[in-house]
Write an enzyme that holds these catalytic residues in place. Structure first.
Site, mmCIF file in Angstrom:
data_model
loop_
_atom_site.group_PDB
_atom_site.id
_atom_site.type_symbol
_atom_site.label_atom_id
_atom_site.label_comp_id
_atom_site.label_asym_id
_atom_site.label_seq_id
_atom_site.Cartn_x
_atom_site.Cartn_y
_atom_site.Cartn_z
ATOM 1 N N CYS A 82 0.626 -0.994 -0.203
ATOM 2 C CA CYS A 82 0.130 0.000 0.058
ATOM 3 C C CYS A 82 0.907 1.264 0.019
ATOM 4 O O CYS A 82 1.274 1.129 0.728
ATOM 5 C CB CYS A 82 -0.361 0.335 1.133
ATOM 6 S SG CYS A 82 -1.868 1.644 1.133
ATOM 7 N N ASP A 369 -20.998 -12.489 22.254
ATOM 8 C CA ASP A 369 -20.215 -11.727 22.113
ATOM 9 C C ASP A 369 -19.575 -10.014 21.960
ATOM 10 O O ASP A 369 -20.406 -9.433 21.028
ATOM 11 C CB ASP A 369 -20.396 -11.600 20.335
ATOM 12 C CG ASP A 369 -20.200 -11.267 18.691
ATOM 13 O OD1 ASP A 369 -18.446 -10.559 19.610
ATOM 14 O OD2 ASP A 369 -19.827 -10.899 18.219
ATOM 15 N N CYS A 396 -13.299 -10.048 19.843
ATOM 16 C CA CYS A 396 -12.397 -9.118 19.099
ATOM 17 C C CYS A 396 -11.048 -8.542 19.220
ATOM 18 O O CYS A 396 -10.616 -7.912 18.736
ATOM 19 C CB CYS A 396 -13.293 -8.742 18.140
ATOM 20 S SG CYS A 396 -13.929 -7.079 19.390
#
Length: 443
Positions: A82, A369, A396
């Site tokens: 990138c 979650d 996460c």
């Protein structure tokens, strides 16, 4: 020294250092000759680099820095594909300079370190083989970047150009193209035009449908521009006066597809960003829980109802599922998405407040979650008191997972298995699914 830095700031100071192990957050640890700790981005373990301080003062416990010159490169280093990656540039990706396999190894090292430091667990004790698995289709050669990000939050600079935030900064890095953006996001052409008066733009390309959505957040007092994008798209705006999201034209929701079901997700609500993530996580959770017909199950922090729907399908007409979610629009979506199940109930509110009020005293299965901060001790102990057969924890953040695993151990639950998935390539983020069971089981 950067503009507006305090006189005691060390920003701009350079050190030649040997780079040590990876740390949680997309950087590695190094020490100056004087023993001062540096958290260094754009480096890899084992390298020798010139590190330039970006944050920190004489009295700081540690300093943040960028590797601005590589003196001795790791074999895992590649040239960042990138053009916007690198010191002082876009902060969206952490590991553009690392081979894909090396990125997954680094994430695995972070998970192992967090498990050890915060939960006192070895990988073996956590039921984990130590690997981080790429999503289907993401195992690409070094230098190729998977286009996975189906939701991109662009910032807009003073001239109206769309870009991404620089690391730990409000400054905007204007871009012509985000390499990790999903094809459906790129097709919208957000970066190709100017956005006068806008503060931010969120572009969404749903998985499994052709739905596209753009959410505009104007600067105070600004008028919405005429939106002319490269593809048909629904447009929403964030109202200055109430912070609500309102439809300009098109649907106020997108249709996401997962586990052979279609889910409505409105007003930019939460959905997994990687196009393979929802199916990957549902499969891991159901394989770990092994639901039975007639089970009662909880889906906590249930969002639009992804796991509640999967559970409802599997526990059958004699089973029951309760979902709890704090977001009002997400609850509306979950109730809509699961309206075909008579024995599914969705309650709105914070889990730690709603769960005690339900009067539920036992459950067979639990899915949670939680947001990045984790579930916390109170919720963990309440869940353990329901004596579920198994608990699936979708995480996460490995630090939050490890903290909550320690709370579960206090409450009598241990990990049976743990799996890690690289659902955020090029970034430091990683998704884990832990399956827990009563600690006495199988002993």
């Amino acid at each position: 020294m950067p503009k507006n830095a305090p006189e005691s700031s060390l920003a701009g100071q350079e050190y030649e250092v040997e780079v040590g192990p990876v740390a949680h957050g997309g950087h590695c640890i190094a020490r100056t000759e004087a023993g001062r700790v540096l958290f260094v981005r754009h480096a890899l373990p084992g390298e020798r680099v010139i590190a330039r301080v970006t944050e920190g003062e004489e009295t700081s416990r540690y300093l943040r820095a960028d590797a601005v010159k590589i003196l001795d490169a790791s074999k895992d280093r590649i040239e960042a594909p990138c053009p916007y990656a690198g010191p002082g540039r876009c902060g969206g990706c952490d590991w553009q300079h690392a081979k894909p396999g090396a990125q997954r190894r680094l994430k695995g090292e972070v998970i192992a370190e967090q498990l050890h430091r915060l939960a006192g667990l070895t990988p073996e004790e956590a039921g984990w083989d130590g690997t981080v698995v790429p999503a289907e289709g993401d195992k690409l050669p070094a230098g190729e970047v998977p286009q996975w990000r189906t939701r991109v939050q662009y910032a807009v600079d003073a001239s109206g150009r769309a870009g991404l935030r620089r690391h730990r900064s409000h400054e905007v890095e204007p871009i012509d193209h985000c390499m990790i953006a999903a094809e459906g996001v790129t097709e919208l052409g957000v970066e190709k035009r100017t956005w006068p008066g806008m503060a931010s733009i969120e572009a969404i390309a749903a998985t499994g449908s052709q739905d596209r959505q753009v959410i505009l957040t104007p600067r105070p007092g600004a008028r919405l521009p005429l939106v002319e994008l490269d593809k048909p798209v629904s447009v929403l705006r964030v109202e200055e006066k109430d912070g609500g999201v309102h439809r300009v034209h098109g649907r106020p929701f997108v249709r996401e597809r997962a586990d052979d079901r279609t889910y409505r997700v409105g007003n930019g609500g939460f959905w997994q960003v990687h196009p393979k993530a929802a199916d990957t996580l549902v499969r891991a959770v159901m394989q770990g829980l092994l639901p039975r017909k007639g089970d009662t199950a909880l889906d906590l922090y249930c969002g639009a109802g992804l796991f509640a729907g999967a559970l409802a399908d599997r526990v059958g007409e004699k089973g029951a599922v309760l979902g709890i979610e704090s977001g009002k629009r997400a609850v509306e979506d979950a109730r809509h998405n699961l309206a075909g199940f008579d024995r599914v109930r969705i309650e709105q509110g914070k889990v730690e407040q709603v769960l005690p009020r339900t009067g539920i005293t036992e459950a067979d299965l639990v899915v949670l979650d939680p947001p990045r901060a984790g579930a916390g001790k109170q919720t963990v102990h309440h869940l353990a008191a329901l004596t579920p057969r198994r608990i699936a924890y979708v995480a996460c953040d490995p630090a939050a997972l490890a903290r909550d695993l320690a709370y579960f151990r206090e409450a009598g639950y241990k990990p049976r298995t743990l799996r890690a998935f690289d659902l955020f390539p090029m970034t430091h983020h990683v998704e884990c699914v832990a399956i827990l069971e009563p600690a006495g089981k199988g002993a």
